[in-house]
Design an enzyme around this catalytic site. Structure first.
Site, PDB file in Angstrom:
ATOM      1  N   ASP A   9      33.815 -94.812  29.821  1.00  0.00           N
ATOM      2  CA  ASP A   9      34.657 -95.562  30.773  1.00  0.00           C
ATOM      3  C   ASP A   9      34.125 -95.610  32.206  1.00  0.00           C
ATOM      4  O   ASP A   9      34.894 -95.469  33.168  1.00  0.00           O
ATOM      5  CB  ASP A   9      36.087 -94.978  30.778  1.00  0.00           C
ATOM      6  CG  ASP A   9      36.768 -95.089  29.424  1.00  0.00           C
ATOM      7  OD1 ASP A   9      36.127 -95.543  28.467  1.00  0.00           O
ATOM      8  OD2 ASP A   9      37.950 -94.699  29.312  1.00  0.00           O
ATOM      9  N   ASP A  49      37.534 -98.612  28.449  1.00  0.00           N
ATOM     10  CA  ASP A  49      38.979 -98.675  28.314  1.00  0.00           C
ATOM     11  C   ASP A  49      39.283-100.170  28.338  1.00  0.00           C
ATOM     12  O   ASP A  49      38.844-100.880  29.259  1.00  0.00           O
ATOM     13  CB  ASP A  49      39.597 -97.961  29.526  1.00  0.00           C
ATOM     14  CG  ASP A  49      40.915 -97.273  29.225  1.00  0.00           C
ATOM     15  OD1 ASP A  49      41.155 -96.897  28.060  1.00  0.00           O
ATOM     16  OD2 ASP A  49      41.715 -97.110  30.170  1.00  0.00           O
ATOM     17  N   HIS A  51      42.378-102.493  27.702  1.00  0.00           N
ATOM     18  CA  HIS A  51      43.796-102.574  27.392  1.00  0.00           C
ATOM     19  C   HIS A  51      44.325-104.007  27.382  1.00  0.00           C
ATOM     20  O   HIS A  51      43.937-104.817  28.227  1.00  0.00           O
ATOM     21  CB  HIS A  51      44.606-101.808  28.451  1.00  0.00           C
ATOM     22  CG  HIS A  51      44.383-100.332  28.463  1.00  0.00           C
ATOM     23  ND1 HIS A  51      44.343 -99.556  27.329  1.00  0.00           N
ATOM     24  CD2 HIS A  51      44.217 -99.466  29.504  1.00  0.00           C
ATOM     25  CE1 HIS A  51      44.153 -98.288  27.672  1.00  0.00           C
ATOM     26  NE2 HIS A  51      44.066 -98.206  28.975  1.00  0.00           N
ATOM     27  N   SER A  57      50.635 -97.526  28.331  1.00  0.00           N
ATOM     28  CA  SER A  57      50.340 -96.512  29.357  1.00  0.00           C
ATOM     29  C   SER A  57      50.589 -97.042  30.769  1.00  0.00           C
ATOM     30  O   SER A  57      50.459 -96.302  31.734  1.00  0.00           O
ATOM     31  CB  SER A  57      48.882 -96.042  29.241  1.00  0.00           C
ATOM     32  OG  SER A  57      47.987 -96.997  29.772  1.00  0.00           O
ATOM     33  N   HIS A  68      45.452-101.055  34.520  1.00  0.00           N
ATOM     34  CA  HIS A  68      44.018-100.857  34.749  1.00  0.00           C
ATOM     35  C   HIS A  68      43.262-101.316  33.515  1.00  0.00           C
ATOM     36  O   HIS A  68      43.810-101.329  32.412  1.00  0.00           O
ATOM     37  CB  HIS A  68      43.726 -99.370  35.022  1.00  0.00           C
ATOM     38  CG  HIS A  68      44.077 -98.498  33.865  1.00  0.00           C
ATOM     39  ND1 HIS A  68      45.363 -98.032  33.648  1.00  0.00           N
ATOM     40  CD2 HIS A  68      43.338 -98.037  32.821  1.00  0.00           C
ATOM     41  CE1 HIS A  68      45.391 -97.325  32.539  1.00  0.00           C
ATOM     42  NE2 HIS A  68      44.182 -97.318  32.001  1.00  0.00           N
ATOM     43  N   LYS A  93      37.981 -99.491  23.515  1.00  0.00           N
ATOM     44  CA  LYS A  93      39.055 -98.644  23.004  1.00  0.00           C
ATOM     45  C   LYS A  93      40.326 -98.906  23.801  1.00  0.00           C
ATOM     46  O   LYS A  93      40.292 -99.628  24.801  1.00  0.00           O
ATOM     47  CB  LYS A  93      38.644 -97.175  23.128  1.00  0.00           C
ATOM     48  CG  LYS A  93      38.479 -96.757  24.581  1.00  0.00           C
ATOM     49  CD  LYS A  93      38.085 -95.317  24.663  1.00  0.00           C
ATOM     50  CE  LYS A  93      38.100 -94.784  26.060  1.00  0.00           C
ATOM     51  NZ  LYS A  93      39.369 -94.957  26.797  1.00  0.00           N
ATOM     52  N   GLU A 100      47.832 -94.158  23.163  1.00  0.00           N
ATOM     53  CA  GLU A 100      47.201 -93.775  24.430  1.00  0.00           C
ATOM     54  C   GLU A 100      45.767 -94.275  24.526  1.00  0.00           C
ATOM     55  O   GLU A 100      45.342 -94.809  25.539  1.00  0.00           O
ATOM     56  CB  GLU A 100      47.196 -92.244  24.566  1.00  0.00           C
ATOM     57  CG  GLU A 100      48.439 -91.674  25.198  1.00  0.00           C
ATOM     58  CD  GLU A 100      48.351 -90.157  25.330  1.00  0.00           C
ATOM     59  OE1 GLU A 100      47.556 -89.531  24.594  1.00  0.00           O
ATOM     60  OE2 GLU A 100      49.091 -89.621  26.163  1.00  0.00           O
ATOM     61  N   ALA A 128      37.493 -90.340  32.804  1.00  0.00           N
ATOM     62  CA  ALA A 128      37.651 -89.258  33.753  1.00  0.00           C
ATOM     63  C   ALA A 128      37.641 -87.935  32.990  1.00  0.00           C
ATOM     64  O   ALA A 128      38.099 -87.856  31.853  1.00  0.00           O
ATOM     65  CB  ALA A 128      38.983 -89.419  34.500  1.00  0.00           C
ATOM     66  N   CYS A 132      39.817 -89.268  29.410  1.00  0.00           N
ATOM     67  CA  CYS A 132      39.017 -89.856  28.339  1.00  0.00           C
ATOM     68  C   CYS A 132      37.767 -89.057  28.002  1.00  0.00           C
ATOM     69  O   CYS A 132      37.358 -89.013  26.836  1.00  0.00           O
ATOM     70  CB  CYS A 132      38.712 -91.313  28.662  1.00  0.00           C
ATOM     71  SG  CYS A 132      40.224 -92.314  28.546  1.00  0.00           S
TER      72      CYS A 132
HETATM   73  C1  VGL Z   1      41.581 -92.967  31.523  1.00  0.00           C
HETATM   74  C2  VGL Z   1      43.688 -92.757  32.445  1.00  0.00           C
HETATM   75  C3  VGL Z   1      44.104 -93.894  31.793  1.00  0.00           C
HETATM   76  C4  VGL Z   1      40.180 -92.444  31.424  1.00  0.00           C
HETATM   77  C5  VGL Z   1      41.983 -94.093  30.861  1.00  0.00           C
HETATM   78  O1  VGL Z   1      39.257 -93.242  31.149  1.00  0.00           O
HETATM   79  O2  VGL Z   1      39.988 -91.234  31.620  1.00  0.00           O
HETATM   80  N1  VGL Z   1      42.441 -92.298  32.307  1.00  0.00           N
HETATM   81  N2  VGL Z   1      43.239 -94.551  30.994  1.00  0.00           N
HETATM   82 ZN    ZN Z   2      43.623 -96.479  30.213  1.00  0.00          ZN
END
Ligand code: VGL
Ligand code: ZN
Length: 179
Positions: A9, A49, A51, A57, A68, A93, A100, A128, A132
């Protein structure tokens, strides 16, 4: 057996100025680049990520995060500091609105891809640390891969101070090596 680098990510929305900017999230670029160029990996995978606009989320749906990484938006693109020519495959993903989707293995072909390439060890970097990166690394361990997390090429959200450090500790306990 083969070794993979999985870049989790590393997207515009997770870097400063993005919808869910991780402090200093852009500063992992140089280390990732050097790992991908000279780290001796047989395959380099980047996860995104990715979405739908109504992902569960997101705050409007009762989730913890601002919107995001909405599919097809600039915020969901890989960060420009990542040389796409170094990336062999992109895994999207987080597409199921009801899940989630923190792990790169959740609802994707990542396990299949790594096995098809004969991978037995995965080095994980990206964003992060406390979401993830952590969940992808834990799933990789469950799937039987050897795991190294490069602590210089990850950054945490740190909703609570220390979340990132605790995530690395949890990964160490679960059997990952933290380099
Ligand atoms: C993530 C919060 C929401 C990540 C993804 O990539 O760590 N964190 N969606
Ligand atoms: Zn996310």
């Amino acid at each position: 057996m083969a070794r993979a680098l999985v870049i989790v990510d590393f997207q515009n929305d997770f870097t400063p100025g993005g919808a869910l900017g991780v402090p200093d999230g852009d500063r992992i670029a140089e280390r990732i680049d050097s790992l991908a160029r000279t780290g001796g990996f047989d395959v380099v995978v980047a996860t995104r990520d990715w979405h739908p606009p109504d992902h569960g989320s997101f705050e409007q749906q009762g989730g913890p995060w601002p919107p995001h990484c909405v599919q097809g938006t600039p915020g969901a693109e890989l960060h420009e500091a990542l040389d796409r020519a170094l990336v062999d495959a992109v895994i999207d993903k987080g597409q199921d609105p009801a899940a989630e989707g923190y792990s790169g293995f959740e609802g994707t072909q990542l396990d299949r891809l790594l096995r098809d390439r004969g991978v037995d060890h995965v080095t994980i970097v990206g964003l992060a640390t406390d979401y993830c990166v952590k969940n992808t690394a834990l799933d990789a361990l469950r799937h039987g891969f050897g795991i190294t997390v490069d602590s210089t090429a990850v950054r945490p959200v740190d909703v609570q101070p220390g979340d990132g450090e605790r995530a690395l500790e949890e990964l160490r306990t679960a059997g990952a090596s933290i380099a």
